[in-house]
Design an enzyme around this catalytic site. Structure first.
Site, PDB file in Angstrom:
ATOM      1  N   HIS A 123      35.447  64.836  25.207  1.00 56.53           N
ATOM      2  CA  HIS A 123      34.429  64.449  26.191  1.00 56.53           C
ATOM      3  C   HIS A 123      33.749  65.686  26.752  1.00 56.53           C
ATOM      4  CE1 HIS A 123      32.454  61.850  29.101  1.00 56.53           C
ATOM      5  NE2 HIS A 123      32.750  62.735  30.036  1.00 56.53           N
ATOM      6  N   THR A 169      31.961  32.960  36.114  1.00 51.77           N
ATOM      7  CA  THR A 169      33.213  33.021  36.867  1.00 51.77           C
ATOM      8  C   THR A 169      34.296  33.668  36.025  1.00 51.77           C
ATOM      9  OG1 THR A 169      34.979  31.681  37.860  1.00 51.77           O
ATOM     10  CG2 THR A 169      33.728  30.674  36.096  1.00 51.77           C
ATOM     11  N   GLU A 227      37.025  32.461  35.847  1.00 54.82           N
ATOM     12  CA  GLU A 227      37.741  31.299  35.316  1.00 54.82           C
ATOM     13  C   GLU A 227      37.383  31.001  33.859  1.00 54.82           C
ATOM     14  OE1 GLU A 227      39.721  28.675  36.606  1.00 54.82           O
ATOM     15  OE2 GLU A 227      39.944  29.235  38.712  1.00 54.82           O
ATOM     16  N   LEU A 239      53.645  28.883  48.791  1.00 55.67           N
ATOM     17  CA  LEU A 239      53.451  29.700  47.594  1.00 55.67           C
ATOM     18  C   LEU A 239      53.567  28.800  46.375  1.00 55.67           C
ATOM     19  CD1 LEU A 239      55.629  32.761  48.646  1.00 55.67           C
ATOM     20  CD2 LEU A 239      53.129  32.611  48.648  1.00 55.67           C
ATOM     21  N   ARG A 245      44.804  37.762  35.752  1.00 50.85           N
ATOM     22  CA  ARG A 245      43.353  37.705  35.557  1.00 50.85           C
ATOM     23  C   ARG A 245      42.800  39.073  35.953  1.00 50.85           C
ATOM     24  NH1 ARG A 245      41.106  33.065  38.792  1.00 50.85           N
ATOM     25  NH2 ARG A 245      42.035  31.765  37.173  1.00 50.85           N
TER      26      ARG A 245
END
Length: 663
Positions: free
Chosen positions: A104, A434, A436, A529, A621
């Site tokens: 780099h 999203t 999702e 939870l 996620r």
């Protein structure tokens, strides 16, 4: 040692030659086909490979499974990337037994990203260099093998500095490649606190803004002079390119951009004076500054600046239509756009509960209404506005199982109408996809361009939100390809902050996780939870998210056109349980704590009992944010603990002010 090489540019040629001299067996070289629109001043990797009898390839997608299998079949011990322009997937990086290494053009961790040599000059640095480092999925972030510094002289241009860096690269590789063969290397992790990231540059970035200092403008000129497109300005609508300049530490009481003299051609700046030594009128020849002034009829007292016709167009504010303007994202986005001052907002929502601070603003126009009813108003304003953001959606998990048809009707059918209006009137749409849509993707981090979108069986109705959004993504993409729709899709990853849902919505279960947990604390009920709270998410502060979205709207150099961009904070990954524990700690330490009941403990509940039949969760996620870094020059900066504190404070203040507290 067997090696596979990914290479382009002069540095690519230098790397290949160094490997051959060090006795490496190069099994294959992957490069890029030359771009006819690019001024190619550098050596050809393909030509060099042909001269040495090396197999060379230029696949459109080197990460395709066929190419991955081909590379696996070669069984390389090492992999090298020398100025190759595409990211390599982890599956390729895992192939070589001795590791994958990238060269780099900066002293990492500074100047990660694109065009580091140009950026160093733009920023007036006096030192840069070359770094050999391990490759990871995060660009330019792997542990450092070795570095070599290069001094930047005041007269250096991008071309001369590139030559210096190339020589430094050769010296570094000559010293380190033999050590790599024997495994005699030491790795130094990068100091993330010193990291900086820069995105790609476009020709439009060469515009000279005369309110800057002459020193800054000189740095820009030398950073983009030949063989690059050049720094430029306008005399009216006539473009002139500045190829060579010098700065003079001389005060002037003239407005920035004012021509002070014709011979030499000197221009007043925000600080100091820039002398144009050589330049070129559009369609003209490379000439001395004085001749350029004569050709363009430039005389003392005239002003250079933005293109006159563009400046006139820019006087009109950009009109932005936000449907769902009272919502979490719409509300914060409105604040950011109005603060900037270049935008006029037209908003629609079924309520104005969070808009009081905007209602009297001269550039904010609000109508209370429902998108399924006010279709004529919406069509008229899509036709009238420049940028459309349809932010109306049901986006709370319990509703996916409780009201799946309503989710489909609103999130897909109503939004499809808006998409088609944008096609009809040729308007730019920025659509909220999203996180999702990735569903149960099994990648470590979810990539906008590569990751699979995996959802559960039909009877798991929680996926109706995900597939409604995904189908709209695909429809928008198809309209872009087939009918020229100008679009950007952005995918928020667990944005949170003040005004996320409300405690009232949490009381009926229709809220996001943190609001539900805050309600439990306010009411003195156990924090529930779901499935133990082991699910991991990457929590993103609303301020960070809105800044990225603002840059999408701004769309410098049209970089965001036709792109999908994850907006999330990979480093803020935590389980729901961990988030709840941080929240509890901040709640117990809050100055308003005495207004609320004692903590009632944690309670583990099954997802079926909380969300109902048809629910299915995902274990993690985590976003890849390479597109956000590259296209927006954006990085999240706010840690989860700070976001949780701000969010909690907002809701506790609201609860106390409305009397929702423990007696």
């Amino acid at each position: 040692m067997k090696a596979v090489v990914f290479a382009y540019h002069d540095i690519g040629c230098t790397g290949i030659e160094a490997l051959l001299e060090a006795g490496y067996e190069i099994q294959a070289v992957f490069t890029h086909a030359d771009d006819p629109s690019e001024n190619r001043f550098f050596g050809s990797v393909a030509q060099l490979c042909a001269e040495h009898g090396l197999p060379v390839y230029s696949p459109e997608d080197v990460n395709h499974p066929l190419w991955v299998e081909h590379i696996k079949g070669l069984a390389p011990q090492a992999l090298f990337s020398f100025y190759y322009r595409h990211m390599l997937k982890q599956e390729i990086l895992d192939i070589p037994s001795a590791g994958a290494f990238n060269l780099h053009g900066s002293l990492l961790p500074a100047y990660r990203g694109r065009a580091p040599i140009n950026w160093c000059l733009v920023n007036g640095e006096q030192l840069t260099g070359i770094t050999l480092h391990q490759m990871t999925m995060r660009p330019d972030a792997g542990a450092i093998v070795a570095q070599q510094a290069v001094a930047i002289k005041w007269a250096d241009t991008a071309l001369t500095l590139h030559g210096k860096v190339r020589l430094a690269a050769k010296a570094l590789l000559d010293a380190e490649l033999p050590k790599l063969r024997t495994g005699d290397i030491s790795l130094t992790p990068q100091d993330e606190s010193r990291a900086s990231y820069y995105g790609r540059r476009t020709p439009a970035d060469g515009e000279l803004h005369w309110d800057k200092s002459a020193r800054d403008l000189y740095n820009l000129v030398r950073a983009v002079t030949q063989p690059y497109p050049g720094a430029f300005s306008f005399a009216g609508d006539r473009k002139l390119t500045v190829w060579k300049a010098t700065h003079i530490a001389q005060d002037s009481d003239m407005l920035p951009g004012t021509i002070l003299s014709q011979d030499p051609l000197r221009i007043a700046c925000g600080e100091g004076v820039l002398e144009i030594v050589a330049g070129q009128a559009e369609g003209g020849l490379y000439v001395r500054g004085a001749q350029l002034a004569r050709e363009l009829g430039l005389v003392a007292g005239m002003r250079l600046g933005a293109k006159a016709s563009s400046a006139l167009r820019k006087e009109r504010l950009t009109r932005v239509l936000i449907l769902g303007v009272n919502g979490f994202i719409g509300n914060h986005l409105t604040e950011r756009l109005l603060k900037d001052g270049r935008y006029e907002i037209y908003g629609l929502d079924i309520s104005a509960s969070a808009l009081g601070r905007f209602i009297d603003h001269p550039h904010f126009h609000f109508v209370e209404g429902d998108i399924s009813i006010h279709t004529e108003w919406i069509e008229y304003h899509i036709k009238k506005c420049d940028v459309i953001l349809p932010l109306v959606a049901i986006a709370t998990p319990i509703e996916y199982t409780r009201n799946p048809l309503r989710v489909f009707e609103l999130d897909f059918e109503e939004n499809l109408k808006i998409v088609r209006y944008c096609v009809k009137y040729n308007k730019r749409i920025i659509f909220p996809s999203t996180s999702e849509v990735y569903g149960m993707c099994d990648d470590h981090s979810f990539d906008e361009d590569e990751s699979r979108l995996i959802v559960g069986p039909i009877h798991k109705q929680r996926w109706i939100y995900s597939v409604s959004k995904q189908l709209l993504d695909r429809v928008i993409w198809a309209y872009g390809k087939k009918e020229g729709l100008n679009f950007t899709l952005f995918r928020p990853f667990n944005w949170m902050g003040p005004r996320l849902d409300s405690l009232d919505s949490a009381r009926i279960g229709s809220s996001r996780a943190i609001t539900q947990l805050i309600l439990n604390l306010v009411d003195g009920t156990p924090i529930q939870l779901v499935d133990g709270g082991a699910q991991k998410r990457c929590f993103t502060d609303i301020e960070d998210g809105i800044e990225a979205l603002f840059r999408i709207i701004e769309n410098k150099g049209n970089r965001c056109d036709g792109q999908i961009i994850n907006i999330g904070s990979p480093d803020n990954e935590a389980s729901i349980l961990q988030m709840a524990e941080v929240l509890l700690g901040k709640f117990e330490a809050h100055p308003l704590r005495h207004h609320f009941p004692p903590f009632a403990g944690f309670k583990r509940v099954e997802s079926k009992s909380f969300y109902g039949d048809g629910y299915q969760d995902v274990s993690h996620r985590r976003p890849s944010i390479k597109n956000a870094r590259r296209l927006l020059d954006w990085e999240p900066t706010i840690e989860m603990e700070e976001t949780i504190g701000k969010t909690l404070d907002f809701f506790l203040q609201g609860a106390v002010s409305t009397g929702v507290e423990h007696d």
